[in-house]
Scaffold this active site. Sequence first.
Site, PDB file in Angstrom:
ATOM      1  N   GLU A   1       0.811  -1.221   0.000  1.00  0.00           N
ATOM      2  CA  GLU A   1       0.000   0.000   0.000  1.00  0.00           C
ATOM      3  C   GLU A   1       0.846   1.273   0.000  1.00  0.00           C
ATOM      4  O   GLU A   1       0.795   2.068   0.945  1.00  0.00           O
ATOM      5  CB  GLU A   1      -0.943  -0.002   1.207  1.00  0.00           C
ATOM      6  CG  GLU A   1      -1.921  -1.146   1.188  1.00  0.00           C
ATOM      7  CD  GLU A   1      -2.922  -1.103   2.350  1.00  0.00           C
ATOM      8  OE1 GLU A   1      -2.795  -0.218   3.202  1.00  0.00           O
ATOM      9  OE2 GLU A   1      -3.823  -1.956   2.367  1.00  0.00           O
TER      10      GLU A   1
ATOM     11  N   GLU B   1      -4.843  -8.953   0.874  1.00  0.00           N
ATOM     12  CA  GLU B   1      -5.432  -8.678   2.191  1.00  0.00           C
ATOM     13  C   GLU B   1      -6.926  -8.513   2.008  1.00  0.00           C
ATOM     14  O   GLU B   1      -7.368  -7.889   1.039  1.00  0.00           O
ATOM     15  CB  GLU B   1      -4.909  -7.372   2.827  1.00  0.00           C
ATOM     16  CG  GLU B   1      -3.512  -7.424   3.353  1.00  0.00           C
ATOM     17  CD  GLU B   1      -3.052  -6.108   3.997  1.00  0.00           C
ATOM     18  OE1 GLU B   1      -3.899  -5.351   4.529  1.00  0.00           O
ATOM     19  OE2 GLU B   1      -1.841  -5.855   3.960  1.00  0.00           O
TER      20      GLU B   1
END
Length: 465
Positions: free
Chosen positions: A165, A367
């Site tokens: 991220e 995720e």
Amino acid sequence: MSYTLPKDFFFGAAMSGPQTEGMWQDGNKLPNLWDTWSNLDITAFYNRVGSYGGNDFSRRHNEDFKLLKSLGLTSVRTSIQWSRLLDQNGNLNPEGERFYHKLFADAKEAGIEIFINLYHFDMPEYLFKRGGWESREVVEAYAHYARLALRTFGKEIRYWFTFNEPIVEPEMRYTQGGWYPFIKNYARARAVQYNISVAHALAVREYHAAKAEGFMLEDSRIGLINCFAPPYTKENPTEADLEALRMTDGVNIRWWLDLVTKGELPQDVIESLDKRGVKLPVRPEDKMILADAKVDWLGCNYYHPERVQAPAKDTDENGIPNFADPYVWPDAEMNVSRGWEIYPQGLYDFAMKIRNEYPELEWFVSENGMGVEREYLKKDDTGIIQDDYRIDFVRRHLEWIARAIADGAKCRGYHYWAVIDNWSWANAFKNRYGFIEVDLENNYERRLKKSASWLRQVAMTHVVS
Ligand code: BGC
């Protein structure tokens, strides 16, 4: 109705070094910014639980690998901590090196394949003092760290990722000011984003060089993990809503997708930033560096959809350009505890976008998970957390993945965040994500939640019902 996932579809757990390892000062580990912040102001962390202990994974990893294996999981993605592997001079820290060799060997012995990510929001403190991601010197230092990590563990790890991220660090540390050092400056945030993009490209270069020189496994792969799912706007959008959508998508998603599939950044987004006075720290050599940024596959983190609308104001109270306001969908189903919308179809939308725009590109869900506050209140008489909501959440996301695969998506696997409860930044242990509870009152003891047996069934049979 039940759905079946392909035989070679993998199930595993996602975690990160700074959120699990603990032992923050052992083996000559240096402080990272989480340790810095914990030392400066422990009250900033939920229940005053700072970064120090993780979830005790370093001491319990053998037991954890066995537990994960018993649930039918075959892989774990974690990260190497830069601040553990290297010393202040950029040399390998022998104790850090031993730590990871041992961890990887133990995982292998337990039948768990480790995927490695090189950076999970954990800037070493001494490098932050030299400018962090705003400094080109730190970008070079990251490339050097990647080089050493790849060459040291190249024969032990097949799947490598440069960043998790990369959009979060500029947002949380440099725009919203939610994380230490609490900077609220849009231009600096975009400079960080740009420099991370260059750092990613340099690491991919290092990966190819290491592979060409025989340091890596033949079938190794390099990738990037991000929250890649496409944002949405209102059902009947105005021009201004569409523009808000274009910029949100452009800065958060397309920026990274273009980088890793085309080896370049989206020009229209850069021009729009430029028009608002945001200049990127571009160097003449960067075009060639970024051209090397292409990856073998992607990890997509997905918790909730992003919904935006035209901004009410052009700038916020700090003078930060505002390209979009959040939009709350009237029909939204909420995880009230986390304040996040639940929208499993978002994964399908992402899958179709990749299938249509990048038909050859493989990816996996890196995720996905449901965090719930005060989960101890859900315990039954025998002390087992009755987390039927988690079963429902995961089942519905897996169903959309199965549908996407049936419609041609090249989605290869699913990693749940975090199969074992772990420390989550300023929220510490507030929201619990695990199928396995971590008992903070009892020395981090592990206990299966109700959902664990459901997960075992799905992971073993690949039938989602
Ligand atoms: C991050 C994790 C974090 C999780 C839950 C993800 O976006 O990668 O580090 O713990 O969200 O908030």
